[in-house]
Design an enzyme around this catalytic site. Structure first.
Site, PDB file in Angstrom:
ATOM      1  N   CYS A   2       0.837  -1.196   0.000  1.00 25.87           N
ATOM      2  CA  CYS A   2       0.000   0.000   0.000  1.00 25.87           C
ATOM      3  C   CYS A   2       0.873   1.248   0.000  1.00 25.87           C
ATOM      4  O   CYS A   2       2.083   1.188  -0.170  1.00 25.87           O
ATOM      5  CB  CYS A   2      -0.888   0.042   1.249  1.00 25.87           C
ATOM      6  SG  CYS A   2      -1.779  -1.480   1.600  1.00 25.87           S
ATOM      7  N   ARG A  55      -4.568   0.834  -0.947  1.00 25.65           N
ATOM      8  CA  ARG A  55      -4.279  -0.591  -0.791  1.00 25.65           C
ATOM      9  C   ARG A  55      -4.129  -1.318  -2.126  1.00 25.65           C
ATOM     10  O   ARG A  55      -4.958  -1.161  -3.024  1.00 25.65           O
ATOM     11  CB  ARG A  55      -5.387  -1.268   0.021  1.00 25.65           C
ATOM     12  CG  ARG A  55      -5.076  -2.736   0.340  1.00 25.65           C
ATOM     13  CD  ARG A  55      -6.207  -3.417   1.073  1.00 25.65           C
ATOM     14  NE  ARG A  55      -5.846  -4.780   1.441  1.00 25.65           N
ATOM     15  CZ  ARG A  55      -6.713  -5.771   1.633  1.00 25.65           C
ATOM     16  NH1 ARG A  55      -8.010  -5.538   1.538  1.00 25.65           N
ATOM     17  NH2 ARG A  55      -6.308  -6.986   1.964  1.00 25.65           N
ATOM     18  N   ILE A  58      -3.083  -8.044  -1.510  1.00 22.19           N
ATOM     19  CA  ILE A  58      -2.225  -9.214  -1.727  1.00 22.19           C
ATOM     20  C   ILE A  58      -2.630 -10.358  -0.802  1.00 22.19           C
ATOM     21  O   ILE A  58      -2.698 -11.507  -1.208  1.00 22.19           O
ATOM     22  CB  ILE A  58      -0.738  -8.859  -1.478  1.00 22.19           C
ATOM     23  CG1 ILE A  58      -0.296  -7.692  -2.380  1.00 22.19           C
ATOM     24  CG2 ILE A  58       0.155 -10.071  -1.675  1.00 22.19           C
ATOM     25  CD1 ILE A  58      -0.275  -8.002  -3.850  1.00 22.19           C
ATOM     26  N   GLY A  81       3.083  -2.670   3.332  1.00 23.75           N
ATOM     27  CA  GLY A  81       4.115  -3.693   3.330  1.00 23.75           C
ATOM     28  C   GLY A  81       3.564  -5.088   3.508  1.00 23.75           C
ATOM     29  O   GLY A  81       2.386  -5.358   3.283  1.00 23.75           O
ATOM     30  N   GLU A  82       4.447  -5.991   3.913  1.00 30.15           N
ATOM     31  CA  GLU A  82       4.075  -7.377   4.175  1.00 30.15           C
ATOM     32  C   GLU A  82       4.840  -7.873   5.397  1.00 30.15           C
ATOM     33  O   GLU A  82       6.030  -7.592   5.535  1.00 30.15           O
ATOM     34  CB  GLU A  82       4.421  -8.282   2.988  1.00 30.15           C
ATOM     35  CG  GLU A  82       3.791  -7.886   1.662  1.00 30.15           C
ATOM     36  CD  GLU A  82       2.278  -8.081   1.613  1.00 30.15           C
ATOM     37  OE1 GLU A  82       1.739  -8.761   2.512  1.00 30.15           O
ATOM     38  OE2 GLU A  82       1.645  -7.555   0.693  1.00 30.15           O
TER      39      GLU A  82
END
Length: 632
Positions: A2, A55, A58, A81-82
């Site tokens: 995002c 956003r 994912i 992020g992740e």
């Protein structure tokens, strides 16, 4: 993946006004998150606060909406992020009777914070930039990941404090354009990029990697704190055989953790060591064929697709090869360069944008080999650092000066060729008898003496690396680990990760780098240097760990990287624009450069008298940014 934005007004502002400001900031980064967006605004008697996000869905496509709130609505989070270990962290929290409503990693960060406070930030394995508003504590926390994979900018400007994933959102929120930052300007012309904490603007900063801001809404003061301690690791006594096995296991685990996704995923495959290892690991752990993506060049001297084809065949991937020409690279040059929001002169951003653009048509997430050189010691400059120590012991300084003077004439080039002549000349110019050689080696643009003759005196800054020498406690780097530490703070955060983030997100593609794993990096920092750089073998232990899965000698083949002939373009297709930037009236009004010296530098390049590719390209990128920012 995002983009986030945030505002604190240090007085009560109508919520609708704050929301409008956030909406504009959000719209400027819609490319980072085209799937969805959201805002949070709260006004109190003493301040108004707002947070927003865009956003790119994912993970948890159906219920991962942001901003996200605690059950009692006293804590809000926006996250870019992740988090790769979120499932493990979630299980641990569930064992403590913590309840979850979604399958998203955003909620895991929120629940971790509720449980452990800011200590929870060090539990996160991932790439991230997020902000948390805690109404009960009357504080805001803004955090950035260990390597700085995800960007975060901030400014404390009069009656407002702003933060954002991209500079454009902050600039738009200010009443006037800020002045140019002297430190940022000098860093750019030395390095060709600007590392944290600086930007090209006065009083606008990048939050450094591995840090978080704690903003107190009662006093309107803030502190910046480290997330992880980065103390020097004790050296390991592991045998090479044992260390090699651990490296292989850690790389596999990192690739596995970074392949978690609810959307299609593939890999960038250049045919170099790093991308080949990542692609092999992903293919090996998937029963179905994976997608791999390579970019080639019509100009044969720049094309290396033969290497990627070998690996694609070996791992039996669905291989996508895109061959591009000069017009493909130059037609998007304005969009690419100006999206960095400040001067940025890494020309490999152009092909990186194109491979991201082509890849986006097939997958939403791509694994890359980024970080392999920093983690395993893969750069030629690490050789050069070692050579300096030996050379200066043998060759007296007066003799070197004579050699260098002669070599500068013999090695002078008229064309943009980066072969042995260029590399030898670069090495000789970097040789330093005061233990500053590595700072010279990483200076891809202008040397100190050059800058002082090209910038007007009011823009000159002596010892531009002083801040980083103090931060790393490395003023005279000599060891491989010291070289790598400097790179983690400068070129990795300021160049490589910026390039990949902006070019991929401009195409709404998420890139993940398995080698950028803190645990893996810290492990390699404990290893003997010759495990990484063994005689002339770079990334020695990584290549040894995976030598059994590639053809003999394949991992030892040299690779030139994403080279782009920008020096030639500046004499041809970009010449007219370049010459407009040395117009005397333009430079007089600008009052930044020494007109005579800068004009001579550019004209020598354009006429073919001397190749000044890196210097002139840096100048071109600066002036393109400047004219777009201050004259538009």
């Amino acid at each position: 993946m995002c983009g986030i934005n945030g505002i604190i007004h240090k007085l009560k502002i109508d919520e609708s006004t704050v929301k409008k400001q956030l909406t504009v900031m959000n719209d400027l980064i819609i490319h980072r998150g085209p799937d969805d967006g959201g805002t949070f605004v709260k006004a109190t008697n003493n301040y108004s606060i707002g947070m927003a996000m865009r956003r790119l869905s994912i993970i948890d496509l159906s219920s991962g909406d942001q901003p996200m709130y605690s059950e009692d609505n006293t804590i809000a989070i926006v996250f870019n992020g992740e988090i790769y270990n979120f499932k493990t962290l979630k299980q641990e929290l569930e064992q403590q009777n913590v309840r979850f409503k979604t399958q998203s990693d955003t909620e895991v960060i929120l629940k971790l914070y509720e449980t452990y406070g800011t200590n929870s930030f060090k539990m996160l394995d991932g790439m991230f930039g997020f902000s948390i508003y805690d109404f009960n504590k009357n504080k805001v926390f803004i955090a950035r990941d260990f390597f700085g994979e995800k960007p975060l900018y901030y400014t404390n400007n009069g009656n407002q404090f702003l933060w954002a994933s991209e500079l454009k959102s902050i600039i738009n929120g200010l009443p006037t354009k800020p002045d140019i930052c002297k430190e940022g300007l000098n860093l750019f012309f030395r390095l060709t990029y600007i590392p944290a904490p600086y930007t090209i603007y006065k009083n606008i900063h990048k939050l450094e990697a591995n840090n978080y801001i704690e903003y107190d809404l009662s006093t309107f003061e803030f502190t910046i704190n480290s997330i992880h301690d980065t103390n020097v690791q004790e050296k390991s006594d592991l045998s090479f055989k044992d260390a090699k096995k651990i490296v292989r296991d850690k790389v596999y685990k990192s690739v596995e953790s970074r392949s978690i996704s609810d959307v299609p995923i593939g890999t960038f495959l250049s045919g170099g060591v790093d991308s080949s290892v990542v692609s092999h690991c992903l293919a090996d752990m998937n029963s179905a064929k994976i997608d791999t993506f390579s970019i080639g060049f019509e100009k044969a001297s720049y094309d290396e697709t033969d290497k990627s084809r070998v690996v694609a065949k070996l791992i039996n991937s669905n291989h996508h090869e895109f061959v591009i020409n000069e017009s493909d690279l130059t037609q998007n040059i304005d969009d690419i360069l100006l999206n960095f929001d400040e001067p940025f002169a890494d020309s490999s951003s152009l092909p990186t944008y194109l491979v991201s653009n082509k890849t986006k048509s097939h997958v939403k997430v791509a694994l890359t080999g980024d970080g392999g050189d920093e983690v395993f010691g893969g750069y030629n400059k690490y050789y050069m650092g070692k050579i300096n120590t030996k050379y200066t012991r043998i060759v007296p300084e007066f003799a070197h000066n004579q050699v260098n003077k002669l070599a500068s004439t013999l090695l002078k080039q008229k064309d943009d060729k980066r072969g042995y002549k260029y590399q030898l000349n670069k090495m000789l110019n970097a040789i330093n008898y005061n233990n500053s050689h590595y700072w010279n080696i990483i200076s891809l643009g202008f040397e100190t003496n050059d800058i002082n003759t090209l910038l007007n005196s009011n823009y000159q800054k002596q010892d531009i690396f002083e801040y980083y020498k103090e931060k790393t406690n490395i003023s005279s780097p000599k060891s491989l680990n010291e070289f790598r530490t400097i790179d983690r703070h400068l070129s990795l955060e300021g160049d490589l990760l910026v390039k990949v983030d902006r070019t991929s997100m401009l195409n709404s593609l998420e890139c993940r780098a398995p080698f950028l794993n803190r645990e893996l990096f810290e492990f390699t920092m404990t290893l003997p240097e010759d495990y990484l750089l063994n005689k002339w073998s770079k990334k020695h232990i990584l290549k040894a760990a995976f030598s059994d899965v590639f053809p003999e000698g394949f991992l030892e083949k040299s690779k030139q990287g994403f080279g782009v002939p920008v020096g030639d373009w500046l004499r041809d297709g970009l010449k007219k624009e370049l010459l407009s930037y040395i117009d005397k009236s333009f430079l007089n009004a600008q009052q930044i450069f020494n007109i005579k010296n800068m004009t001579e530098l550019v004209e020598n390049h354009v006429t073919g008298k001397q190749d000044n590719t890196f210097k002139v390209w840096s100048y071109f990128c600066f002036q393109k940014w400047y004219t777009n920012t201050f004259k538009s």
